[in-house]
Write an enzyme that holds these catalytic residues in place. Structure first.
Site, short mmCIF file in Angstrom:
data_model
loop_
_atom_site.label_atom_id
_atom_site.label_comp_id
_atom_site.label_asym_id
_atom_site.label_seq_id
_atom_site.Cartn_x
_atom_site.Cartn_y
_atom_site.Cartn_z
N SER A 160 -28.11 14.11 2.99
CA SER A 160 -28.63 12.87 3.58
C SER A 160 -29.09 13.14 4.99
O SER A 160 -28.65 14.10 5.64
CB SER A 160 -27.52 11.82 3.59
OG SER A 160 -27.89 10.67 4.33
N TYR B 190 -19.11 8.48 5.95
CA TYR B 190 -20.27 8.87 5.13
C TYR B 190 -20.92 10.13 5.69
O TYR B 190 -21.23 11.07 4.94
CB TYR B 190 -21.27 7.73 5.06
CG TYR B 190 -22.42 8.00 4.12
CD1 TYR B 190 -22.24 7.94 2.74
CD2 TYR B 190 -23.69 8.31 4.61
CE1 TYR B 190 -23.30 8.19 1.88
CE2 TYR B 190 -24.74 8.55 3.76
CZ TYR B 190 -24.55 8.50 2.39
OH TYR B 190 -25.60 8.76 1.53
#
Length: 270
Positions: A143, A156
Site C-alpha cells: 500500500s 494499518y
C-alpha cells in the site's frame, strides 16, 4: 514461464471475492489464465466466478490466518490447474483511527490477516512456485501506507510496511530459485472497503474521510493492469495512483515537509 505446451498459466488470488482481487481475476482470465479464488465469502467468490469465462475458475473458501488451510487450498487448486504460476497475496482489511481508540481485538485481526496471512501465503506457495520456476511469481498487495506512516494509520501502516519488507526480503531469498517477488503499492482504490467505518468507534465511512482530505480514489481496473505489469516486469514495488506517487516523492525528496505536515494535520484519517 515453463509450462506444458498448450497448458494455461494459473494464478491463485486471495481476497478474490471483491475489489482488487476480483478485478485482477478478470484481467488474468481475459488473458487466458486459469484463476483460483480464495476468500471467506462464498457469495463474493460466486459473484467473481460469474464474471469470468466458463471453466476458467476454481474457488475455495478458507481463512488466510490458518496455515493448515493454506496448504489445503493451494493443493486443491494445483490439482485442478496443474500447478501454480502466480500467488497473489491480496487479502486484507482496513483499520484507521487514533491508536488509543482501537480495541485489541481489532488490532489483532488486522495484524493476523494483513501480515501473518501474507507470511503464511508465501510460505505455503513456495514449493508450488519453485516447481514452476523460472518465471513464477509471488505478488503481494502492499500500500501507499507502506511508504510513510500517517496519523490514524499506525496499525494499518505497520502491516503494509511489513508486506513491503517481506517482498524485499523474499526478492533476495528466492532469486536463486528463479521465483520473482513483487508488490503493488496502491493509494485509495474504488472498492467496497471504502464504504465501511475504519474502526468500531467510528460512524464515518472511509470514503467520506478520503473525500474530505481531498485524496484521489483510483479505479480498481488500474490496479488490475498494474498487477499484470508487475507479474511480467522487473519492478520490485509498483506504485498505483497519484496518492502513492506523491507519497513516494515526498518521502524521498521532502521528508522534513512530510513530517511537519503529519504533525499539524489535525485529526487522524480514520
Amino acid at each position: 514461464m515453463d509450462r506444458t505446451a498448450g497448458a494455461a498459466k494459473a494464478i491463485f488470488i486471495t481476497g478474490g471475492g471483491s475489489g482488487i482481487g476480483r478485478a485482477v481475476a478478470r484481467k488474468f482470465a481475459a488473458e487466458g489464465w486459469f484463476v483460483g479464488l480464495g476468500d471467506i465469502s462464498e457469495e463474493g467468490m460466486g459473484g467473481t466466478r460469474a464474471l469470468l469465462p466458463e471453466g476458467r475458475c476454481f474457488t475455495v473458501r478458507f481463512d488466510v490466518r490458518d496455515r493448515g488451510q493454506w496448504d489445503e487450498a493451494l493443493a486443491a487448486f494445483a490439482a485442478e490447474a496443474g500447478g501454480i504460476d502466480v500467488l497473489f497475496n491480496n487479502a486484507g482489511i482496513p483499520i484507521g483511527g487514533a491508536l488509543a481508540d482501537l480495541a485489541p481485538e481489532e488490532i489483532e485481526r488486522v495484524l493476523d490477516i494483513n501480515l501473518k496471512g501474507v507470511i503464511f501465503g508465501a510460505q505455503a506457495a513456495y514449493p508450488w512456485l519453485k516447481a514452476r520456476a523460472p518465471g513464477s511469481c509471488l505478488l503481494n498487495t502492499a500500500s501507499a501506507a507502506g511508504i510513510y506512516g500517517v496519523p490514524g494509520g499506525a496499525v494499518y501502516s505497520a502491516t503494509k510496511f511489513g508486506v513491503r519488507s517481506i517482498t524485499e526480503s523474499l526478492d533476495g531469498e528466492w532469486a536463486a530459485d528463479g521465483i520473482a517477488v513483487r508488490d503493488l503499492m496502491p493509494g485509495f482504490i474504488e472498492t467496497p472497503l471504502l464504504d465501511i467505518a475504519p474502526n468500531r468507534k467510528s460512524n464515518e465511512l472511509i470514503r467520506d474521510r478520503v473525500g474530505t482530505a481531498g485524496l484521489e480514489i483510483t479505479p480498481v481496473d488500474v490496479v488490475a493492469e498494474a498487477a499484470w505489469d508487475a507479474v511480467h516486469g522487473e519492478r520490485l514495488h509498483t506504485l498505483v495512483g497519484k496518492t502513492a506517487r506523491s507519497a513516494q516523492f515526498a518521502s524521498r525528496f521532502l521528508p522534513g515537509m512530510l513530517r511537519r505536515r503529519n504533525r499539524t494535520a489535525g485529526r487522524p484519517l480514520g
